[in-house]
Design a protein around this motif. Structure first.
Motif, mmCIF file in Angstrom:
data_model
loop_
_atom_site.group_PDB
_atom_site.id
_atom_site.type_symbol
_atom_site.label_atom_id
_atom_site.label_comp_id
_atom_site.label_asym_id
_atom_site.label_seq_id
_atom_site.Cartn_x
_atom_site.Cartn_y
_atom_site.Cartn_z
ATOM 1 N N GLU A 55 0.810 -1.216 0.000
ATOM 2 C CA GLU A 55 0.000 0.000 0.000
ATOM 3 C C GLU A 55 0.843 1.265 0.000
ATOM 4 O O GLU A 55 0.530 2.231 -0.699
ATOM 5 N N ARG A 56 1.915 1.279 0.759
ATOM 6 C CA ARG A 56 2.776 2.454 0.792
ATOM 7 C C ARG A 56 3.448 2.680 -0.565
ATOM 8 O O ARG A 56 3.537 3.810 -1.045
ATOM 9 N N THR A 59 0.767 4.189 -2.904
ATOM 10 C CA THR A 59 0.441 5.602 -2.653
ATOM 11 C C THR A 59 1.617 6.506 -2.991
ATOM 12 O O THR A 59 1.428 7.606 -3.522
ATOM 13 N N ASP A 60 2.828 6.059 -2.709
ATOM 14 C CA ASP A 60 4.004 6.870 -3.055
ATOM 15 C C ASP A 60 4.121 7.054 -4.561
ATOM 16 O O ASP A 60 4.446 8.142 -5.046
ATOM 17 N N SER A 64 -0.076 12.735 -5.969
ATOM 18 C CA SER A 64 -1.352 13.444 -5.911
ATOM 19 C C SER A 64 -2.217 13.182 -7.136
ATOM 20 O O SER A 64 -3.234 13.847 -7.335
ATOM 21 N N ARG A 86 -8.945 1.257 -0.684
ATOM 22 C CA ARG A 86 -8.468 2.310 0.221
ATOM 23 C C ARG A 86 -7.685 3.377 -0.540
ATOM 24 O O ARG A 86 -7.882 4.575 -0.332
ATOM 25 N N VAL A 87 -6.794 2.938 -1.416
ATOM 26 C CA VAL A 87 -5.902 3.875 -2.105
ATOM 27 C C VAL A 87 -6.657 4.729 -3.116
ATOM 28 O O VAL A 87 -6.392 5.938 -3.242
ATOM 29 N N ARG A 91 -9.728 9.098 -5.538
ATOM 30 C CA ARG A 91 -8.754 9.328 -6.621
ATOM 31 C C ARG A 91 -9.324 9.037 -8.000
ATOM 32 O O ARG A 91 -8.708 9.375 -9.005
#
Length: 303
Positions: A55-56, A59-60, A64, A86-87, A91
Motif C-alpha cells: 500500500e505504501r 500511494t508513493d 497526488s 483504500r488507495v 482518486r
C-alpha cells in the motif's frame, strides 16, 4: 470525439493489457500504466512503478494523481482489492476490475449463466486465507476473483464494475500454450484427454475483449458484466480449427471419468450470457467467425 479521459491501467504489460493500452491511446485518452516495471509501456504513456500489494509503495507512486477511471488488470485477491479500494477512494470516478468466468465455478447449468448467479454482495470474504501464497492463489483463482469483486463492490462510495471475461483466444503472444497443447497432440497422434461428458464453453477474441474494456472505461455502468462472444464452442470444434494448421494431423479423443483433462475441456458448462453487455450498447461478434483467425495467429500462421 468522445470526452478525453485520464485512465490508469494497473498491469497492462502483456496480452490483453497491451492491446487495451493501444486502443485507449488511439481513442485519444491520456493513459498512465502502473506495474512493477518489467516491460516498458508504449510511447505516449506515463509509467509508474510500484508493487500493488504494498500500500505504501502504491500511494508513493501515485502521489497526488487522480483519474477518471482505473482499469485493474491484475487484481486476484480480496487483499489486493482492499488495498485498491483504500488507495483509490477519492482518486477515481470509477474502477473497472478485470474478473473471470471462473467466478461461476460452482454454477453448472446447460443454460448460459447470467451475472445475478453470483452476486458480489452475497459472497463471503475471508481475508485470513493465505492470499500471499502464490500457489494458493493459483489453486483458488475463481475464489480469489469472487472475493475481490465482493470487496470492491461492498457498500457505497466506490463506483466499480467487474468484467467477467470468458476464455480468451487469439494473438501471436498467447502465453498460455493451450492451443499449442492441441496442435502438438494432433501432430503426434497422441490422444487428447477429455471428460466422459465434455461440456462446451463461451470464448472471446483477444482483440474483442481489449475493445470491450476500452469501451467499458468510457461508460458509467456499475456491477458485474459478462464479456463473451456469441455462441459456445466445444473442444472438438477447437481441434478442427487447430487441425487446419497441422498437415495430416487428426484429433483423437480419450474420454476419462476422473483425472486431468486437456485445456478447454470441461466437466461442467462454462457458458456466459452476454445480454447485459448487449443492452448496455456493446455488440460482441460470433465466436465461430473469428475462431479460424485466432487459431492461425496463435499457431504462428496468421498475418
Amino acid at each position: 470525439m468522445e470526452k478525453v479521459l485520464d485512465v490508469l491501467v494497473i498491469g497492462g504489460n502483456r496480452y490483453v493489457g497491451k492491446r487495451l493500452i493501444v486502443r485507449l491511446l488511439a481513442e485519444g485518452h491520456r493513459v498512465t500504466v502502473l506495474n512493477r516495471g518489467s516491460c516498458p509501456p508504449p510511447a505516449g504513456v506515463e509509467h509508474l512503478r510500484a508493487d500493488r500489494d504494498d500500500e505504501r509503495s502504491l500511494t508513493d507512486a501515485l502521489g497526488s494523481r487522480v483519474f477518471d477511471v482505473v482499469v485493474d488488470q491484475v487484481c486476484y485477491t480480496p487483499r489486493q482489492a482492499a488495498i485498491a479500494r483504500r488507495v483509490f477512494t477519492g482518486r477515481t470516478r470509477r474502477y473497472v476490475m478485470t474478473s473471470t468466468v471462473e467466478v461461476y465455478e460452482y454454477e453448472d447449468s446447460p443454460a448460459l449463466v447470467r451475472e445475478e448467479s453470483v452476486d458480489p454482495s452475497a459472497v463471503a470474504v475471508d481475508p485470513d486465507l493465505p492470499w500471499d501464497d502464490p500457489a494458493f492463489v493459483e489453486a483458488h483463482y475463481g475464489e480469489g476473483k469472487r472475493q475481490a469483486e465482493a470487496v470492491l463492490m461492498a457498500g457505497p462510495g466506490f463506483e466499480s464494475t467487474v468484467v467477467r471475461v470468458a476464455h480468451v483466444l487469439g494473438g501471436h503472444d498467447d502465453f498460455t500454450g493451450r492451443l499449442a497443447h492441441y496442435a502438438e497432440r494432433i501432430r503426434t497422434g497422441e490422444p487428447i484427454a477429455v471428460p466422459a461428458v465434455n461440456r462446451p464453453a463461451t470464448y472471446v477474441y483477444v482483440e474483442e475483449i481489449a475493445r470491450f474494456l476500452a469501451w467499458a472505461a468510457g461508460e458509467d455502468f456499475t456491477g458485474p458484466v459478462n464479456a463473451a462472444s456469441r455462441g459456445v464452442l466445444s473442444t472438438e470444434e477447437l481441434c478442427v480449427a487447430v487441425s487446419a494448421h497441422v498437415p495430416g494431423g487428426r484429433a483423437e479423443f480419450r474420454p476419462v471419468e476422473v483425472g486431468e483433462v486437456s485445456p478447454f475441456s470441461f466437466r461442467r458448462s462454462y457458458g456466459m450470457d452476454n445480454t447485459r453487455a448487449t443492452r448496455l450498447g456493446f455488440a460482441f461478434g460470433d465466436a465461430r467467425q473469428w475462431l479460424p483467425r485466432a487459431v492461425a495467429e496463435t499457431l504462428g500462421k496468421g498475418d
